[in-house]
Design an enzyme around this catalytic site. Structure first.
Site, mmCIF file in Angstrom:
data_model
loop_
_atom_site.group_PDB
_atom_site.id
_atom_site.type_symbol
_atom_site.label_atom_id
_atom_site.label_comp_id
_atom_site.label_asym_id
_atom_site.label_seq_id
_atom_site.Cartn_x
_atom_site.Cartn_y
_atom_site.Cartn_z
ATOM 1 N N SER A 1 14.753 1.285 3.600
ATOM 2 C CA SER A 1 14.374 -0.084 3.227
ATOM 3 C C SER A 1 12.875 -0.385 3.243
ATOM 4 O O SER A 1 12.486 -1.515 2.948
ATOM 5 C CB SER A 1 15.092 -1.067 4.160
ATOM 6 O OG SER A 1 14.587 -0.939 5.476
ATOM 7 N N LYS B 1 16.735 0.790 -5.460
ATOM 8 C CA LYS B 1 17.686 -0.313 -5.308
ATOM 9 C C LYS B 1 18.153 -0.806 -6.682
ATOM 10 O O LYS B 1 19.331 -1.129 -6.867
ATOM 11 C CB LYS B 1 17.069 -1.475 -4.514
ATOM 12 C CG LYS B 1 16.822 -1.207 -3.047
ATOM 13 C CD LYS B 1 18.079 -0.952 -2.225
ATOM 14 C CE LYS B 1 18.955 -2.153 -2.056
ATOM 15 N NZ LYS B 1 20.088 -1.878 -1.107
ATOM 16 N N TYR C 1 10.985 2.318 -3.742
ATOM 17 C CA TYR C 1 12.072 1.584 -3.062
ATOM 18 C C TYR C 1 12.817 0.696 -4.046
ATOM 19 O O TYR C 1 14.040 0.768 -4.166
ATOM 20 C CB TYR C 1 11.510 0.735 -1.908
ATOM 21 C CG TYR C 1 12.468 -0.319 -1.395
ATOM 22 C CD1 TYR C 1 13.673 0.040 -0.794
ATOM 23 C CD2 TYR C 1 12.172 -1.686 -1.518
ATOM 24 C CE1 TYR C 1 14.564 -0.931 -0.327
ATOM 25 C CE2 TYR C 1 13.060 -2.652 -1.051
ATOM 26 C CZ TYR C 1 14.248 -2.269 -0.456
ATOM 27 O OH TYR C 1 15.139 -3.227 0.000
ATOM 28 N N THR D 1 18.032 -6.403 -3.138
ATOM 29 C CA THR D 1 16.764 -7.082 -2.869
ATOM 30 C C THR D 1 16.227 -7.747 -4.135
ATOM 31 O O THR D 1 16.510 -7.301 -5.256
ATOM 32 C CB THR D 1 15.737 -6.045 -2.358
ATOM 33 O OG1 THR D 1 14.434 -6.613 -2.415
ATOM 34 C CG2 THR D 1 15.715 -4.793 -3.226
ATOM 35 N N ASP D 2 15.380 -8.758 -3.947
ATOM 36 C CA ASP D 2 14.715 -9.380 -5.111
ATOM 37 C C ASP D 2 13.626 -8.463 -5.684
ATOM 38 O O ASP D 2 13.113 -8.717 -6.775
ATOM 39 C CB ASP D 2 14.116 -10.741 -4.728
ATOM 40 C CG ASP D 2 13.045 -10.672 -3.645
ATOM 41 O OD1 ASP D 2 12.851 -9.591 -3.045
ATOM 42 O OD2 ASP D 2 12.396 -11.710 -3.393
ATOM 43 N N GLU D 3 13.286 -7.384 -4.949
ATOM 44 C CA GLU D 3 12.193 -6.520 -5.420
ATOM 45 C C GLU D 3 12.563 -5.776 -6.705
ATOM 46 O O GLU D 3 11.688 -5.275 -7.412
ATOM 47 C CB GLU D 3 11.759 -5.557 -4.301
ATOM 48 C CG GLU D 3 11.342 -6.336 -3.062
ATOM 49 C CD GLU D 3 10.671 -5.517 -1.959
ATOM 50 O OE1 GLU D 3 10.094 -4.470 -2.259
ATOM 51 O OE2 GLU D 3 10.730 -5.961 -0.803
HETATM 52 P P1 NAD Z 1 17.187 -1.446 7.904
HETATM 53 O O1 NAD Z 1 16.236 -0.375 7.483
HETATM 54 O O2 NAD Z 1 16.867 -2.277 9.090
HETATM 55 O O3 NAD Z 1 18.620 -0.802 8.189
HETATM 56 C C1 NAD Z 1 19.196 0.152 7.340
HETATM 57 C C2 NAD Z 1 20.396 0.768 8.050
HETATM 58 O O4 NAD Z 1 20.969 1.742 7.155
HETATM 59 C C3 NAD Z 1 20.028 1.499 9.336
HETATM 60 O O5 NAD Z 1 20.954 1.156 10.357
HETATM 61 C C4 NAD Z 1 20.156 2.969 8.962
HETATM 62 O O6 NAD Z 1 20.550 3.793 10.056
HETATM 63 C C5 NAD Z 1 21.223 2.926 7.890
HETATM 64 N N1 NAD Z 1 21.139 4.081 6.973
HETATM 65 C C6 NAD Z 1 20.036 4.556 6.356
HETATM 66 N N2 NAD Z 1 20.347 5.670 5.650
HETATM 67 C C7 NAD Z 1 21.684 5.862 5.811
HETATM 68 C C8 NAD Z 1 22.591 6.833 5.339
HETATM 69 N N3 NAD Z 1 22.199 7.845 4.550
HETATM 70 N N4 NAD Z 1 23.897 6.730 5.683
HETATM 71 C C9 NAD Z 1 24.307 5.712 6.481
HETATM 72 N N5 NAD Z 1 23.494 4.789 6.997
HETATM 73 C C10 NAD Z 1 22.197 4.860 6.664
HETATM 74 O O7 NAD Z 1 17.406 -2.317 6.615
HETATM 75 P P2 NAD Z 1 17.625 -3.896 6.473
HETATM 76 O O8 NAD Z 1 16.311 -4.550 6.421
HETATM 77 O O9 NAD Z 1 18.644 -4.339 7.457
HETATM 78 O O10 NAD Z 1 18.244 -3.959 5.004
HETATM 79 C C11 NAD Z 1 19.654 -3.853 4.798
HETATM 80 C C12 NAD Z 1 19.947 -3.962 3.311
HETATM 81 O O11 NAD Z 1 19.492 -5.210 2.829
HETATM 82 C C13 NAD Z 1 19.266 -2.889 2.464
HETATM 83 O O12 NAD Z 1 20.174 -2.485 1.470
HETATM 84 C C14 NAD Z 1 18.064 -3.596 1.869
HETATM 85 O O13 NAD Z 1 17.716 -3.026 0.623
HETATM 86 C C15 NAD Z 1 18.609 -5.001 1.718
HETATM 87 N N6 NAD Z 1 17.595 -6.081 1.779
HETATM 88 C C16 NAD Z 1 16.693 -6.123 2.819
HETATM 89 C C17 NAD Z 1 15.768 -7.176 2.871
HETATM 90 C C18 NAD Z 1 14.789 -7.286 4.013
HETATM 91 O O14 NAD Z 1 13.907 -8.164 3.979
HETATM 92 N N7 NAD Z 1 14.876 -6.502 5.066
HETATM 93 C C19 NAD Z 1 15.770 -8.159 1.880
HETATM 94 C C20 NAD Z 1 16.714 -8.081 0.839
HETATM 95 C C21 NAD Z 1 17.621 -7.039 0.816
HETATM 96 P P1 TYD Z 2 6.941 -5.664 4.263
HETATM 97 O O1 TYD Z 2 7.347 -6.350 5.527
HETATM 98 O O2 TYD Z 2 6.750 -4.185 4.287
HETATM 99 O O3 TYD Z 2 8.010 -6.084 3.151
HETATM 100 P P2 TYD Z 2 7.976 -5.842 1.531
HETATM 101 O O4 TYD Z 2 6.889 -4.907 1.196
HETATM 102 O O5 TYD Z 2 9.323 -5.260 1.281
HETATM 103 O O6 TYD Z 2 7.794 -7.197 0.940
HETATM 104 O O7 TYD Z 2 5.581 -6.315 3.762
HETATM 105 C C1 TYD Z 2 5.490 -7.703 3.520
HETATM 106 C C2 TYD Z 2 4.111 -7.980 2.972
HETATM 107 O O8 TYD Z 2 3.137 -7.717 4.007
HETATM 108 C C3 TYD Z 2 3.726 -7.077 1.827
HETATM 109 O O9 TYD Z 2 2.947 -7.832 0.884
HETATM 110 C C4 TYD Z 2 2.870 -5.999 2.452
HETATM 111 C C5 TYD Z 2 2.197 -6.712 3.605
HETATM 112 N N1 TYD Z 2 1.899 -5.885 4.788
HETATM 113 C C6 TYD Z 2 0.613 -5.883 5.343
HETATM 114 O O10 TYD Z 2 -0.305 -6.562 4.845
HETATM 115 N N2 TYD Z 2 0.389 -5.120 6.441
HETATM 116 C C7 TYD Z 2 1.348 -4.353 7.018
HETATM 117 O O11 TYD Z 2 1.072 -3.646 8.013
HETATM 118 C C8 TYD Z 2 2.657 -4.382 6.444
HETATM 119 C C9 TYD Z 2 3.768 -3.543 7.019
HETATM 120 C C10 TYD Z 2 2.888 -5.173 5.335
#
Ligand code: NAD
Ligand code: TYD
Length: 352
Positions: A87, A160, A156, A131-133
């Site tokens: 992620s 996705k 990434y 994700t919105d990305e």
């Molecule tokens: P995270 O990185 O915290 O957790 C990911 C989990 O997936 C971990 O527990 C990891 O062990 C597990 N994992 C990774 N590879 C694996 C594999 N090969 N088999 C089984 N398990 C595996 O991620 P998150 O931030 O909780 O995101 C969860 C989901 O939501 C993702 O699909 C991400 O794309 C999506 N998402 C995240 C955000 C965000 O801001 N974090 C926003 C929108 C969508």
């Molecule tokens: P991040 O939390 O990695 O989420 P995403 O890239 O998926 O949006 O980063 C959020 C924003 O913060 C992104 O514009 C990158 C910036 N960023 C920093 O400026 N410094 C840092 O150390 C990190 C991890 C992110």
């Protein structure tokens, strides 16, 4: 049991909040957490519910077909909510293949298992969390919504986007019932401290430099993680959701640098430090390659169809988040020890 649901990635950040919610809210559901426990997965995140009778964990790597098959045979699920993923954008720039394997190959493995499941359970539902990305960068204004064309710009987001396309293709080709939601940036407890907000909190606490990429002018749209979990729960249960996409966001755009200022000032207060002292730690570092300028979600479809609304303001959510990290420094120390420390130093040194 009324329903058996596999939730993938339940030991991660969003997955653990979703599992806690589903296990507590629906005692008559059987919730199966499958997770490979990578650096980002931590069963400690679920300590409070691990002994409940409607929860099971199985260590499964979704890139491994045999392991998926075994868990589907063991539990014969009615649906899957798929969150497991690599992620972090910075890691995807360093090692894109890990993202192809888990996010693309892993998702297709799960889709194949779901299609087999249709033979005995024609209503089997595949809920894909994305994700919105995938929509790219809003460099010229506007908002992402369900009809925004895909334009992923990082490894990434490309992985996705690919997984989203596979889900829709399986819906079209094999009549697999599916739902996709694309959410904005989440924040809250249990987020691995490589992402902006927890990284800054823990570095402020340790009085370490705060690496802000570029000029800190990139914009993200932040959502309290429990509001994302609530949205997934509501969408999953709504009969109006089938075959649909929902963009999820809390209309909460912030420039990175302004968030860092907020965190510095709030933590100066909480830690009884002179106002302004943490801001001195801010270090502008080399920008992320291909850094998306702005993400922002229009959640009208979700609000109108499902009736979801965020529950917290950003100030409330950030306050709760800082308090959680201050009270859980042991957790932070454990998850950031060893390999992570080396990874972070390497990342950071490449930038200054
Ligand atoms: P995270 O990185 O915290 O957790 C990911 C989990 O997936 C971990 O527990 C990891 O062990 C597990 N994992 C990774 N590879 C694996 C594999 N090969 N088999 C089984 N398990 C595996 O991620 P998150 O931030 O909780 O995101 C969860 C989901 O939501 C993702 O699909 C991400 O794309 C999506 N998402 C995240 C955000 C965000 O801001 N974090 C926003 C929108 C969508
Ligand atoms: P991040 O939390 O990695 O989420 P995403 O890239 O998926 O949006 O980063 C959020 C924003 O913060 C992104 O514009 C990158 C910036 N960023 C920093 O400026 N410094 C840092 O150390 C990190 C991890 C992110």
């Amino acid at each position: 049991m009324k329903k058996t649901i596999i939730i993938t990635g339940g030991a991660g950040f969003i997955g653990s909040h979703l599992i806690r919610r589903m296990v507590n809210q629906y005692p008559d559901y059987l919730i199966i957490n499958i997770d490979a426990l990578t650096y980002a997965g931590n069963l400690e995140n679920l300590k409070d519910i691990e002994n409940l009778p409607n929860y099971h964990f199985r260590k499964v790597d979704i890139t491994n077909w045999q392991q998926i098959k075994d868990v589907f045979i063991e539990f014969n699920p009615d649906s899957i909510i798929h969150l497991a993923a690599e992620s972090h954008v910075d890691r995807s720039i360093e090692n894109p293949m890990a993202f192809v394997m888990t996010n693309v190959v892993g998702t297709v493995n799960l889709l194949n298992a779901a299609v087999q499941q249709l033979k005995t359970k024609p209503d089997f539902l595949f809920y894909h969390v994305s994700t919105d990305e995938v929509f790219g960068s809003l460099d010229d204004g506007g908002y992402f919504h369900e009809k925004t064309p895909y334009d992923p710009k990082s490894p990434y987001s490309a992985s996705k986007a690919s997984s989203d396309h596979f889900v829709r293709a399986y819906g079209n080709t094999y009549q697999l019932p599916f739902i996709i939601s694309n959410c904005s940036n989440n924040y809250g407890p249990y987020q691995f401290p490589e992402k902006l907000i927890p990284l800054m909190i823990y570095r402020i606490l340790k009085n370490e430099s705060l690496p802000v990429y570029g000029k800190g002018e990139n914009i993200r749209d932040w959502l309290w993680v429990e509001d994302h979990a609530a949205a997934i729960d509501l969408i999953f249960h709504s009969p109006k959701s089938l075959g649909q996409t929902f963009t999820i966001g809390g209309k909460n755009e912030w420039k990175n640098i302004d968030i860092v200022y907020l965190l510095c000032d709030s933590m100066d207060q909480k830690l009884n430090r002179p106002q302004g002292s943490s801001r001195q730690l801010i270090t502008f570092v080399k920008d992320r390659a291909g850094h998306d300028l702005r993400y922002a979600i229009d959640p009208t479809h979700l609000e109108n169809t499902i009736g979801w609304k965020p529950s917290l303001t950003f100030e409330e959510g950030l306050n709760k988040t800082i308090d959680w990290y201050l009270q859980n420094q042991e957790w932070v120390n454990r998850v950031t020890s060893g390999e992570y420390q080396k990874y972070f130093e390497k990342q950071y040194q490449g930038r200054v």
